[in-house]
Write an enzyme that holds these catalytic residues in place. Structure first.
Site, short mmCIF file in Angstrom:
data_model
loop_
_atom_site.label_atom_id
_atom_site.label_comp_id
_atom_site.label_asym_id
_atom_site.label_seq_id
_atom_site.Cartn_x
_atom_site.Cartn_y
_atom_site.Cartn_z
N ARG A 3 0.84 -1.39 0.02
CA ARG A 3 0.07 0.02 -0.13
C ARG A 3 0.94 1.13 0.02
O ARG A 3 0.57 2.20 -0.57
CB ARG A 3 -0.75 -0.12 1.29
CG ARG A 3 -1.58 1.21 1.63
CD ARG A 3 -2.45 1.91 0.15
NE ARG A 3 -2.79 3.08 0.60
CZ ARG A 3 -2.22 4.21 0.25
NH1 ARG A 3 -1.06 4.23 -0.27
NH2 ARG A 3 -2.84 5.53 0.43
N LEU B 165 -1.42 7.20 8.88
CA LEU B 165 -2.39 6.25 8.75
C LEU B 165 -2.33 4.97 7.70
O LEU B 165 -2.94 5.05 6.77
CB LEU B 165 -3.65 6.98 8.34
CG LEU B 165 -4.11 8.29 9.24
CD1 LEU B 165 -5.08 9.04 8.88
CD2 LEU B 165 -4.01 7.72 10.92
N PRO B 166 -1.14 4.27 7.96
CA PRO B 166 -1.14 3.08 7.24
C PRO B 166 -2.21 2.20 7.18
O PRO B 166 -2.81 1.92 8.28
CB PRO B 166 0.48 2.62 7.53
CG PRO B 166 0.48 2.98 9.17
CD PRO B 166 -0.20 4.38 9.01
N HIS B 167 -2.63 1.70 6.11
CA HIS B 167 -3.82 0.73 5.76
C HIS B 167 -3.67 -0.24 4.79
O HIS B 167 -2.65 0.10 3.86
CB HIS B 167 -4.92 1.58 5.67
CG HIS B 167 -4.98 2.55 4.71
ND1 HIS B 167 -4.36 3.57 4.59
CD2 HIS B 167 -5.41 2.39 3.43
CE1 HIS B 167 -4.35 4.33 3.54
NE2 HIS B 167 -5.14 3.75 2.69
N ALA B 168 -4.31 -1.46 4.92
CA ALA B 168 -4.09 -2.53 4.12
C ALA B 168 -5.27 -3.41 4.07
O ALA B 168 -5.97 -3.52 5.07
CB ALA B 168 -2.74 -3.33 4.37
#
Length: 154
Positions: A50, A64-67
């Site tokens: 991501r 705000l890392p997201h996957a």
């Protein structure tokens, strides 16, 4: 939607010094594995994939890392407070010290977006960020993040 539904008390950690974004993602993966049973290496790989699309450092010391991950049945979160800010290639080029990661089912669609909007709104609140930066106890951090507030999705 409420952050208390996304964030388990055991998914919060205060970290001393991390040397890289890769190490940060490894810590996030390990916490996700312990709190939610997500495979740590799958979580790390998904976060890195991501991040290639564009950095998830949104500015003001926040990332705000997201996957999306196969096998999850709901959106879940992990929160890290870094004692020493980490270079994160943020939009404002400032180092990051507050990290709220989200892991969502592959087919979560709008639920993932609602969760991301809720986390983003929460982390944009300067009062909340000040409280988060002033506390090092994971239970207190959980209380700050999950205290009742307006949770209408954007």
């Amino acid at each position: 939607m409420n952050l208390s539904k996304l964030l388990e008390p055991g998914a919060i950690k205060v970290c001393g010094h991390l040397t890289s974004k890769k190490r940060l993602f490894q810590d996030l993966g390990e916490i996700a594995a312990a709190a939610y049973g997500i495979d740590a290496s799958t979580a790390v790989d998904a976060l890195q994939e991501r991040e290639i699309l564009g950095p998830t450092g949104v500015g003001h010391g926040i990332a705000l890392p997201h996957a999306r991950i196969d096998g999850l049945d709901r959106v879940v979160g992990v929160f890290l407070r870094l004692e020493r800010p980490l270079d994160f290639d943020s939009v404002d080029r400032q180092p990051v010290d507050l990290v709220f990661a989200l892991f969502a089912p592959k087919d979560s669609g709008v639920e993932h977006l609602k969760a991301l909007a809720l986390v983003s709104r929460t982390m944009r609140d300067p009062g909340i960020c000040t409280k988060l930066r002033a506390n090092a106890d994971p239970a207190t951090l959980h209380a700050i993040l999950t205290e009742s507030r307006d949770t209408r999705a954007a």
